[in-house]
Scaffold this motif. Structure first.
Motif, PDB file in Angstrom:
ATOM      1  N   ARG A 179      14.508   7.755   1.891  1.00  0.00           N
ATOM      2  CA  ARG A 179      15.495   7.928   2.963  1.00  0.00           C
ATOM      3  C   ARG A 179      14.828   8.087   4.328  1.00  0.00           C
ATOM      4  NH1 ARG A 179      19.820  11.655  -0.472  1.00  0.00           N
ATOM      5  NH2 ARG A 179      21.193   9.908  -1.017  1.00  0.00           N
ATOM      6  N   ALA A 180      13.601   8.530   4.329  1.00  0.00           N
ATOM      7  CA  ALA A 180      12.878   8.668   5.592  1.00  0.00           C
ATOM      8  C   ALA A 180      12.136   7.402   5.985  1.00  0.00           C
ATOM      9  CB  ALA A 180      11.891   9.834   5.499  1.00  0.00           C
ATOM     10  N   ASP A 181      11.629   6.674   5.002  1.00  0.00           N
ATOM     11  CA  ASP A 181      10.645   5.630   5.289  1.00  0.00           C
ATOM     12  C   ASP A 181      11.161   4.194   5.262  1.00  0.00           C
ATOM     13  OD1 ASP A 181       8.928   7.713   5.510  1.00  0.00           O
ATOM     14  OD2 ASP A 181       7.659   7.188   3.808  1.00  0.00           O
ATOM     15  N   GLU A 182      12.327   3.952   4.664  1.00  0.00           N
ATOM     16  CA  GLU A 182      12.806   2.573   4.622  1.00  0.00           C
ATOM     17  C   GLU A 182      13.039   2.027   6.031  1.00  0.00           C
ATOM     18  OE1 GLU A 182      12.387   0.911   2.203  1.00  0.00           O
ATOM     19  OE2 GLU A 182      12.915   1.912   0.338  1.00  0.00           O
ATOM     20  N   THR A 183      13.413   2.902   6.960  1.00  0.00           N
ATOM     21  CA  THR A 183      13.609   2.471   8.339  1.00  0.00           C
ATOM     22  C   THR A 183      12.323   1.886   8.910  1.00  0.00           C
ATOM     23  OG1 THR A 183      15.254   4.195   8.650  1.00  0.00           O
ATOM     24  CG2 THR A 183      14.332   3.218  10.637  1.00  0.00           C
ATOM     25  N   GLU A 184      11.194   2.497   8.582  1.00  0.00           N
ATOM     26  CA  GLU A 184       9.916   1.988   9.056  1.00  0.00           C
ATOM     27  C   GLU A 184       9.559   0.667   8.385  1.00  0.00           C
ATOM     28  OE1 GLU A 184       6.004   1.354  10.559  1.00  0.00           O
ATOM     29  OE2 GLU A 184       7.946   2.031  11.299  1.00  0.00           O
ATOM     30  N   HIS A 185       9.879   0.525   7.113  1.00  0.00           N
ATOM     31  CA  HIS A 185       9.622  -0.751   6.441  1.00  0.00           C
ATOM     32  C   HIS A 185      10.403  -1.877   7.122  1.00  0.00           C
ATOM     33  CE1 HIS A 185       8.197   1.042   2.321  1.00  0.00           C
ATOM     34  NE2 HIS A 185       7.492   1.466   3.353  1.00  0.00           N
ATOM     35  N   TYR A 235       0.837  -1.206   0.000  1.00  0.00           N
ATOM     36  CA  TYR A 235       0.000   0.000   0.000  1.00  0.00           C
ATOM     37  C   TYR A 235       0.870   1.254   0.000  1.00  0.00           C
ATOM     38  CZ  TYR A 235      -3.708   3.196   1.601  1.00  0.00           C
ATOM     39  OH  TYR A 235      -4.600   4.233   1.732  1.00  0.00           O
ATOM     40  N   ASP A 236       1.933   1.224   0.786  1.00  0.00           N
ATOM     41  CA  ASP A 236       2.877   2.342   0.833  1.00  0.00           C
ATOM     42  C   ASP A 236       3.534   2.557  -0.524  1.00  0.00           C
ATOM     43  OD1 ASP A 236       3.585   4.238   2.738  1.00  0.00           O
ATOM     44  OD2 ASP A 236       5.523   3.308   3.130  1.00  0.00           O
ATOM     45  N   GLU A 237       3.962   1.459  -1.165  1.00  0.00           N
ATOM     46  CA  GLU A 237       4.598   1.550  -2.481  1.00  0.00           C
ATOM     47  C   GLU A 237       3.658   2.158  -3.520  1.00  0.00           C
ATOM     48  OE1 GLU A 237       7.664   0.647  -3.648  1.00  0.00           O
ATOM     49  OE2 GLU A 237       8.432   0.061  -1.679  1.00  0.00           O
ATOM     50  N   LEU A 238       2.374   1.966  -3.326  1.00  0.00           N
ATOM     51  CA  LEU A 238       1.379   2.474  -4.274  1.00  0.00           C
ATOM     52  C   LEU A 238       0.841   3.851  -3.872  1.00  0.00           C
ATOM     53  CD1 LEU A 238      -0.471  -0.870  -5.028  1.00  0.00           C
ATOM     54  CD2 LEU A 238       1.020   0.418  -6.572  1.00  0.00           C
ATOM     55  N   GLY A 239       1.578   4.527  -3.009  1.00  0.00           N
ATOM     56  CA  GLY A 239       1.253   5.911  -2.697  1.00  0.00           C
ATOM     57  C   GLY A 239       0.422   6.126  -1.461  1.00  0.00           C
ATOM     58  N   GLY A 240       0.057   5.049  -0.775  1.00  0.00           N
ATOM     59  CA  GLY A 240      -0.789   5.216   0.400  1.00  0.00           C
ATOM     60  C   GLY A 240      -2.127   5.819   0.002  1.00  0.00           C
ATOM     61  N   ARG A 241      -2.429   6.958   0.571  1.00  0.00           N
ATOM     62  CA  ARG A 241      -3.718   7.614   0.291  1.00  0.00           C
ATOM     63  C   ARG A 241      -3.665   8.521  -0.928  1.00  0.00           C
ATOM     64  NH1 ARG A 241      -5.782   9.431   6.354  1.00  0.00           N
ATOM     65  NH2 ARG A 241      -5.790   7.334   7.274  1.00  0.00           N
TER      66      ARG A 241
END
Length: 261
Positions: free
Chosen positions: A202-208, A104-110
């Motif tokens: 760079r911000a979100d891979e940590t969360e993944h 879902y994140d890869e597809l842009g979320g909302r």
């Protein structure tokens, strides 16, 4: 604690970001810290980036950047399909809920304007890099087909969790290696860094990564389950080795073909 774990902790303190609300396996949860370091160390043993880094030193050019961009575009378009296929092979709605979040994140979320493959094209356009099919006809798609077969042959529910973990565990370094390969001259770095694609990754891979470790802790609780997880995790790291080696071969092959043209 490793430098990577320290980095994760700092990000969590300064600007935590979560795919979904997290009540248990937070960034500073001792098991999250331990297993993140463990799986990163396991992946690092494989020297996944050795050949692509050597190639970058000798082949840095617009040709190599175009070749890298073409491979990565095929890959980034494939990612949501791969994850949704993996989720479709699981049989528990709660596990499906957690595993689908990264797709879902890869597809842009909302916001469909933030579909990652779209953001990638916008980013490379900023530095004059293009997606151009290789003159040799070779591509990264051959490697993606191998990963598809690996997924189809993964019959263990815990193995699916392991395969998805392997997809994320070296994501931060993947993005930096991609970045270096797209920087065909010194003027590119600041421009690429300012694009939404690289800012987001760079911000979100940590969360993944944290989210994937949390899935491991939630769903792989016995020794037998973790053995099945580990087998598929190793197969996933093998994929990354093949992926980056193929990118290295494509860059060298394309550079040689154009030199002879």
């Amino acid at each position: 604690m490793t430098q990577q774990a320290i980095t994760i902790d700092k990000k969590a303190v300064n600007a935590p970001r979560y795919l979904i609300p997290e009540a248990e396996y937070d960034y500073d949860h001792p098991e999250v810290v331990f297993w993140t370091n463990h799986f990163m160390a396991e992946a690092n043993k494989r020297n996944v980036f050795a050949n692509i880094k050597a190639t970058l030193k000798s082949k840095r050019s617009l040709i190599s950047a175009d070749t890298m961009a073409t491979a990565w575009y095929d890959f980034t378009c494939y990612v949501p399909t791969f994850i949704t296929k993996a989720v479709a092979q699981t049989d528990d709605p709660e596990r499906q809920h957690h595993l689908i979040q990264i797709a879902y994140d890869e597809l842009g979320g909302r916001d469909k304007n933030y579909i990652h493959s779209k953001l990638f094209l916008e980013a490379i356009n900023e530095v004059g890099v293009q997606v151009i099919p290789n003159a040799s006809g070779s591509s990264i798609k051959e490697i993606l087909q191998v990963l598809d077969r690996t997924l189809v042959n993964t019959t263990s529910q815990y193995g699916i969790v392991g395969l998805l973990m392997s997809f994320e565990i070296i994501a931060e370094e993947n993005i930096e290696v991609l970045f270096e390969n797209l920087c065909h001259d010194d003027s590119c770095a600041d421009i690429l860094s300012a694009t939404p694609f690289f800012k987001i990754h760079r911000a979100d891979e940590t969360e993944h990564i944290r989210h994937s470790v949390a899935n491991f802790l939630r769903f792989c609780t016995t020794d037998a389950q973790r053995q099945e997880f580990q087998q598929s995790f190793d197969e996933g790291i093998d994929f990354w080795h093949r992926f980056w080696d193929q990118c290295s071969r494509l860059i060298n092959l394309e550079a040689d073909l154009r030199a002879c043209a």
